[in-house]
Scaffold this active site. Structure first.
Site, PDB file in Angstrom:
ATOM      1  N   ARG A  56      15.014  -0.222  14.731  1.00  0.00           N
ATOM      2  CA  ARG A  56      14.678   0.623  13.569  1.00  0.00           C
ATOM      3  C   ARG A  56      15.838   0.667  12.577  1.00  0.00           C
ATOM      4  O   ARG A  56      15.651   0.910  11.389  1.00  0.00           O
ATOM      5  CB  ARG A  56      14.254   2.027  14.018  1.00  0.00           C
ATOM      6  N   TYR A 109      -4.125   1.598  -6.256  1.00  0.00           N
ATOM      7  CA  TYR A 109      -4.700   1.490  -4.911  1.00  0.00           C
ATOM      8  C   TYR A 109      -5.071   2.893  -4.389  1.00  0.00           C
ATOM      9  O   TYR A 109      -4.335   3.863  -4.622  1.00  0.00           O
ATOM     10  CB  TYR A 109      -3.657   0.838  -4.004  1.00  0.00           C
ATOM     11  N   ASP A 181       3.548  -1.659  -7.853  1.00  0.00           N
ATOM     12  CA  ASP A 181       2.889  -2.312  -6.713  1.00  0.00           C
ATOM     13  C   ASP A 181       2.485  -3.724  -7.149  1.00  0.00           C
ATOM     14  O   ASP A 181       1.588  -3.887  -7.978  1.00  0.00           O
ATOM     15  CB  ASP A 181       1.674  -1.481  -6.295  1.00  0.00           C
ATOM     16  N   LYS A 206      -1.338  -8.599   2.844  1.00  0.00           N
ATOM     17  CA  LYS A 206      -2.188  -9.396   1.951  1.00  0.00           C
ATOM     18  C   LYS A 206      -1.646 -10.822   1.824  1.00  0.00           C
ATOM     19  O   LYS A 206      -1.433 -11.462   2.826  1.00  0.00           O
ATOM     20  CB  LYS A 206      -2.317  -8.658   0.622  1.00  0.00           C
TER      21      LYS A 206
HETATM   22  C1  LIG Z   1      -3.611  -3.100   0.813  1.00  0.00           C
HETATM   23  C2  LIG Z   1      -2.876  -2.517  -0.324  1.00  0.00           C
HETATM   24  C3  LIG Z   1      -1.963  -1.466  -0.135  1.00  0.00           C
HETATM   25  C4  LIG Z   1      -1.744  -0.816   1.220  1.00  0.00           C
HETATM   26  O1  LIG Z   1      -1.188  -1.705   2.120  1.00  0.00           O
HETATM   27  P1  LIG Z   1      -1.347  -1.546   3.727  1.00  0.00           P
HETATM   28  O2  LIG Z   1      -0.576  -2.701   4.234  1.00  0.00           O
HETATM   29  O3  LIG Z   1      -2.811  -1.612   4.016  1.00  0.00           O
HETATM   30  O4  LIG Z   1      -0.776  -0.224   4.091  1.00  0.00           O
HETATM   31  C5  LIG Z   1      -1.295  -0.983  -1.235  1.00  0.00           C
HETATM   32  N1  LIG Z   1      -1.497  -1.499  -2.472  1.00  0.00           N
HETATM   33  C6  LIG Z   1      -2.354  -2.496  -2.686  1.00  0.00           C
HETATM   34  C7  LIG Z   1      -2.546  -3.030  -4.074  1.00  0.00           C
HETATM   35  C8  LIG Z   1      -3.071  -3.050  -1.631  1.00  0.00           C
HETATM   36  O5  LIG Z   1      -3.943  -4.042  -1.853  1.00  0.00           O
END
Ligand SMILES: *Cc1c(COP(=O)(O)O)cnc(C)c1O
Length: 390
Positions: A56, A109, A181, A206
């Site tokens: 961690r 999101y 993001d 993703k």
């Molecule tokens: C999937 C996603 C998240 C969240 O990510 P996790 O790995 O599911 O916690 C945040 N922002 C965007 C644009 C996403 O597509």
């Protein structure tokens, strides 16, 4: 524009001569690390970066991934976390002091929107949403305690494009740190730090991992901002598992191939849908008639692998198209090798009223497609048969 040059392969493989030894870095699948002596423990405490105490707090596999991600984003440093939402919570909190206010784009999101709308106020932070159209005048929304602006581009699921450099400049004038993001575009397609953002987050789940087989997140930014976020992560506990980091490192080696193919597939599918008589609307920034096309062409390298379309006949027709898909999977994610279809009214925007959807510019019959790396002709054939049968 971008701090990083080339297609990203150099950033992924690292600069300089290849290391001798195993071509693929070994995975440090361990929770803790043994010291040779108290003298070595002292060296660790004095900051020797070759030594580790506990995963961690730091782990060589996690560090390898952090260095690759920092290179891809053109950042001084990066931090990996257990999920995109761990990156959102830890990253945003690292920017705030008690009583501060967060301004947030109305098009973010769903999890980020809930963090800003529900969680932050529960813990004594103020928060306010700024309409997408007013992001460029965010200074007018800022109050004396406003500290951070959260936004995304392109937006989900409407695929609208924000002028990132302009919004960042306006936020800076208003004294706001920009939390961006970049999951939708990926670091290969868009470099928000070069456009003025302060802290960039990713869901590694993703495109970066790319195979829909793990959950992970990351933050990229200056050494100072990443150190603050790392301090918080050590206590909040959202540490990534080394095996997941190993899989992300494997995914990164083909990121440039996958992202390019997803973009090609998105454009081919968008063109097909645009000319289909049973489709009322298609949103993809790569189409020349998209309102954000010129801006996307200027601030992105390519247009990403996500599009949205609205079949004629309302939500019932959209559900019939969705149900008739045979190759495309009915699943909510993006950036993987398989093409996924989702109905935002039943997933990311579930529970929104008709008025809220209209205000966000979301037609209830929207189908979002997150393109994979299949043969475009097969995808077009599947969507064609689904539209005909629906
Ligand atoms: C999937 C996603 C998240 C969240 O990510 P996790 O790995 O599911 O916690 C945040 N922002 C965007 C644009 C996403 O597509």
């Amino acid at each position: 524009m971008a701090a990083r040059r080339g297609d990203g392969t150099r950033a992924v493989h690292g600069a300089g001569a290849p290391r001798p030894g195993p071509l693929v870095p070994p995975i440090a699948q361990t929770s803790t690390f043994a010291f040779a002596s108290s003298a070595e423990l002292h060296r660790y405490l004095e900051g020797d970066e070759e030594l580790h105490l506990y995963t961690r707090y730091g782990n060589p596999t996690l560090r390898e991934l952090e260095e690759r991600l920092a290179a891809l984003e053109g950042a001084e440093d990066a931090l990996v976390l257990a999920s995109g939402m761990a990156a959102a919570t830890t990253g945003l909190l690292s920017l705030l002091a008690p009583g501060d206010e967060v301004l947030c784009s109305a098009s973010v999101y769903g999890g980020t929107a809930r963090l800003v709308r529900e969680l932050l106020p529960r813990f004594g932070f103020a928060s306010r949403f700024v309409p997408f159209e007013e992001l460029a005048e965010v200074g007018r929304h800022a109050g004396p305690r406003s500290r951070a602006l959260v936004f995304e581009s392109p937006t989900n699921p409407t695929l609208r494009v924000v002028d990132v450099a302009r919004v960042c400049a306006e936020a800076r004038r208003a004294g706001l740190a920009v939390f961006f993001d970049n999951t939708f575009a990926s670091p290969l397609v868009q470099s928000p730090l070069a456009l003025g953002a302060d802290l960039v987050m990713h869901s590694l789940t993703k495109a970066l991992a790319g195979h829909s087989d793990l959950i992970g997140g990351a933050l990229c930014g200056s050494r100072e901002r990443i150190a603050a976020a790392r301090d918080l992560m050590k206590v909040m506990g959202g540490c990534l598992d080394p095996h997941a980091a190993f899989l992300v490192l494997r995914g990164l080696r083909t990121l440039h191939l996958r992202v390019a193919r997803q973009g090609e597939n998105a454009l081919a599918v968008a063109r097909f849908l645009e000319s289909h008589p049973k489709v009322a609307a298609v949103a993809y920034p790569g189409l020349p008639n998209h309102p954000g096309h010129a801006l996307a062409a200027a601030q992105m390298r390519g247009f990403g692998g996500v599009l949205a379309f609205v079949p004629r006949g309302g939500l019932a027709a959209a559900e019939r198209v969705y149900d008739a898909l045979e190759l495309v999977a009915r699943a909510a994610s993006l950036g993987g090798v398989e093409t996924l279809a989702s109905l935002p009214v039943h997933t990311s925007h579930h529970g929104w009223s008709a008025e809220q959807l209209a205000a966000a510019g979301i037609d209830p019959a929207t189908i979002r497609l997150a393109l994979g790396v299949e043969d475009a002709a097969d995808l077009i054939a599947d969507l064609g048969q689904a539209l005909e049968r629906a």
